[in-house]
Enzyme design. Structure first.
Site, PDB file in Angstrom:
ATOM      1  N   GLU A 207       0.806  -1.232   0.000  1.00  0.00           N
ATOM      2  CA  GLU A 207       0.000   0.000   0.000  1.00  0.00           C
ATOM      3  C   GLU A 207       0.838   1.280   0.000  1.00  0.00           C
ATOM      4  OE1 GLU A 207      -0.447  -2.690   1.714  1.00  0.00           O
ATOM      5  OE2 GLU A 207      -2.569  -3.183   1.976  1.00  0.00           O
TER       6      GLU A 207
ATOM      7  N   CYS B  40      -3.166  -4.039   6.448  1.00  0.00           N
ATOM      8  CA  CYS B  40      -2.789  -4.390   7.823  1.00  0.00           C
ATOM      9  C   CYS B  40      -3.176  -3.288   8.807  1.00  0.00           C
ATOM     10  CB  CYS B  40      -1.297  -4.727   7.911  1.00  0.00           C
ATOM     11  SG  CYS B  40      -0.215  -3.322   7.746  1.00  0.00           S
TER      12      CYS B  40
ATOM     13  N   THR C 181      14.319 -41.756  -5.296  1.00  0.00           N
ATOM     14  CA  THR C 181      14.409 -40.894  -6.483  1.00  0.00           C
ATOM     15  C   THR C 181      15.780 -40.218  -6.543  1.00  0.00           C
ATOM     16  OG1 THR C 181      12.043 -40.485  -6.359  1.00  0.00           O
ATOM     17  CG2 THR C 181      13.329 -38.909  -7.632  1.00  0.00           C
TER      18      THR C 181
END
Ligand code: AOF
Ligand code: ZN
Length: 372
Positions: free
Chosen positions: A65, A88, A209
Site C-alpha cells: 500500500e 494491515c 528418487t
C-alpha cells in the site's frame, strides 16, 4: 451502462484481477509475508486509470500500500484502492497500511482475500470504515487466496502448502525401472515445471528418487537461476551419495537431509562436510514423519513445498492427507515395458480435489487441482 451497480462490479473485478496478476511478481520472494498488490485507480476521466501500483517488496517490507500511495501522490485523494489482502492494522517498521490509506484520502477500498493474521483480521477494514471510507470486501477473494495459498496455509494450519507434481505418460507411468530419469514431458512443459519450482520455498524428494534419478532439482530458466528452492531429501538412513549432483551442489543451492539421528555417523559427517544440512527428524513406522517435518519447515519460515517424488513418497504424503494441490502433466510419450505405475491419474484422483486449471504446453497437458 456506466454508473450502474453491475458496471461498478465489472470494473472492480477487472482491476482486482489486474492486482492479483501484479501480485505474482514477488510470489516466493517475500519471506513469511504474502506477496500482496495494491492498485490506486481514479475514475474521474473518460476511463478509469491506474495512478499508483505497489507490490510487497522482496523480503516482505515495505508492504504494497505505501508504495502504491507514494507513486500516486496527490492523485490518491478521492481514488479507489484495490488491495489483494485486507490492509494491515498493526504497527511494524511503518504505521499500519489501513492508516496510510486513510491519510492519503482515498475514497474507497476494494479488498479481495481476508487476512487470518489476528493482528489484522477485520481490524484493517474497521479502521477504513471508521474514517468514512467506503469498503467493498471479498472481490475475487478465491482467486487472491489461491495466489497466496502458501501464506494462508502457514498462518492457519502452521504448515506449508504441499504441492504434488506428477508427470504421467500416456500409458499411465511416471518412470521406468532401472532407467534413471525418463523424459515424459517436452521442453515447454518442463519450463513450466521449473517456473513452479521458482515459486516454492522447498522441493522434497525421497531418497529412492535421489539415488536412481540423480536429479539437480534447481531452476534452470534464463534469469531465474537464483530462484532455486531449498532441496530436501527424505533420507532416514543418510544414504545420499556424496558424489550425487545434489550433494555436490549443496554449497550453491541448499540441500537439507531429513535423516534420523541414529543414521550412520560417518555418512552424516561426510555429507555435512559437503555442505548438506542435517534436519533432526522423527520417524514413524520406519519412514520420515511427514507432519513433523512440515511443522519444522513452517517454523523455519517456509510457506510452500513442491513434492517431486516417486510413487512411494507421493503415496506417503497422500496417505497422511497432506497434499493441498496436485499439478499433473501428461503427454503422448509411452514408457512401455518396465514402467513404474503412477500412484493415481486424472481419472482416479484422491477424493476432495477440484479442477482449477487445464492448460496445454506443446504436446503436453497440465491440470491443476486444489482441495476445498
Ligand atoms: C499489508 N500489505 O503488502 C502485506 C501485508 O511482519 P510485518 O510487520 O511485515 O507483517 C506481516 C503481516 O502483514 C502478514 O502476516 C500479513 O498479515 C500482512 N501482510 N499486509 O497490508 C502487504 N504483505
Ligand atoms: Zn501493511
Amino acid at each position: 451502462m456506466p454508473g450502474t451497480a453491475d458496471a461498478r462490479d465489472e470494473i472492480d473485478r477487472r482491476f482486482m484481477a489486474a492486482a492479483i496478476r501484479f501480485s505474482a511478481r514477488h510470489a516466493g520472494l517475500t519471506a513469511t509475508n504474502p506477496s500482496v498488490a495494491t492498485l490506486i485507480v481514479r475514475e474521474d476521466g473518460a476511463f478509469p486509470r491506474i495512478v499508483g501500483r505497489g507490490v510487497t517488496a522482496v523480503g516482505g517490507r515495505p508492504h504494497a500500500e505505501p508504495q502504491a500511495l507514494a507513486e500516486a501522490g496527490e492523485l490518491a485523494r478521492g481514488a479507489t484502492a484495490y488491495v489483494t489482502l485486507e490492509p494491515c492494522a498493526h504497527h511494524g517498521r511503518t504505521p499500519p497500511c489501513a492508516n496510510a490509506l486513510v491519510a492519503a484520502g482515498v475514497a474507497r477500498v476494494v479488498g479481495a482475500a481476508s487476512d487470518p493474521d489476528p493482528r489484522v483480521s477485520g481490524k484493517g477494514y474497521a479502521i477504513l470504515r471508521e474514517a468514512g471510507i467506503e469498503v467493498t470486501e471479498s472481490v475475487l477473494a478465491a482467486e487472491a487466496a489461491d495466489m497466496m495459498a502458501g501464506y494462508l496455509m502457514r498462518s492457519v494450519r502452521k504448515r506449508p502448502e504441499v504441492i504434488l507434481k506428477l508427470a504421467v505418460s500416456s500409458d499411465g507411468m511416471i518412470g521406468k525401472a532401472g532407467a534413471g530419469q525418463v523424459a515424459i514431458t517436452g521442453p515447454v512443459a518442463r519450463r513450466q515445471a521449473h517456473l513452479l519450482r521458482a515459486r516454492c520455498d522447498a522441493i522434497v524428494v525421497g531418497i529412492g528418487t535421489a539415488i536412481v534419478d540423480d536429479p539437480e532439482l534447481t531452476v534452470r530458466l534464463p534469469g531465474l537461476e537464483g530462484r532455486s528452492p531449498v532441496r530436501i531429501v527424505l533420507d532416514r538412513n543418510a544414504r545420499l551419495p556424496v558424489a550425487s549432483k545434489l550433494a555436490r551442489s549443496a554449497r550453491t543451492v541448499p540441500v537439507w537431509l531429513a535423516a534420523a539421528s541414529q543414521a550412520d555417523a560417518g555418512r552424516r559427517h561426510a555429507l555435512e562436510q559437503a555442505g548438506v544440512r542435517m534436519l533432526a527428524t522423527e520417524t514413524f513406522d520406519g519412514s520420515v514423519a511427514l507432519p513433523e517435518l512440515l511443522d519444522d519447515m513452517a517454523a523455519q519460515g517456509m510457506s510452500s513445498v513442491l513434492v517431486e517424488a516417486g510413487a512411494d513418497t507421493a503415496r506417503a504424503f497422500l496417505a497422511d492427507d497432506l497434499v493441498d494441490r496436485i499439478v499433473l502433466f501428461d503427454g503422448p510419450v509411452r514408457v512401455g515395458d518396465g514402467g513404474i505405475a503412477a500412484p493415481f491419474d486424472a481419472d482416479r484422483l484422491p477424493p476432495g480435489f477440484r479442477l482449477l486449471r487445464d492448460e496445454r504446453f506443446g504436446p503436453d497437458r497440465c491440470r491443476e487441482w486444489t482441495r476445498g
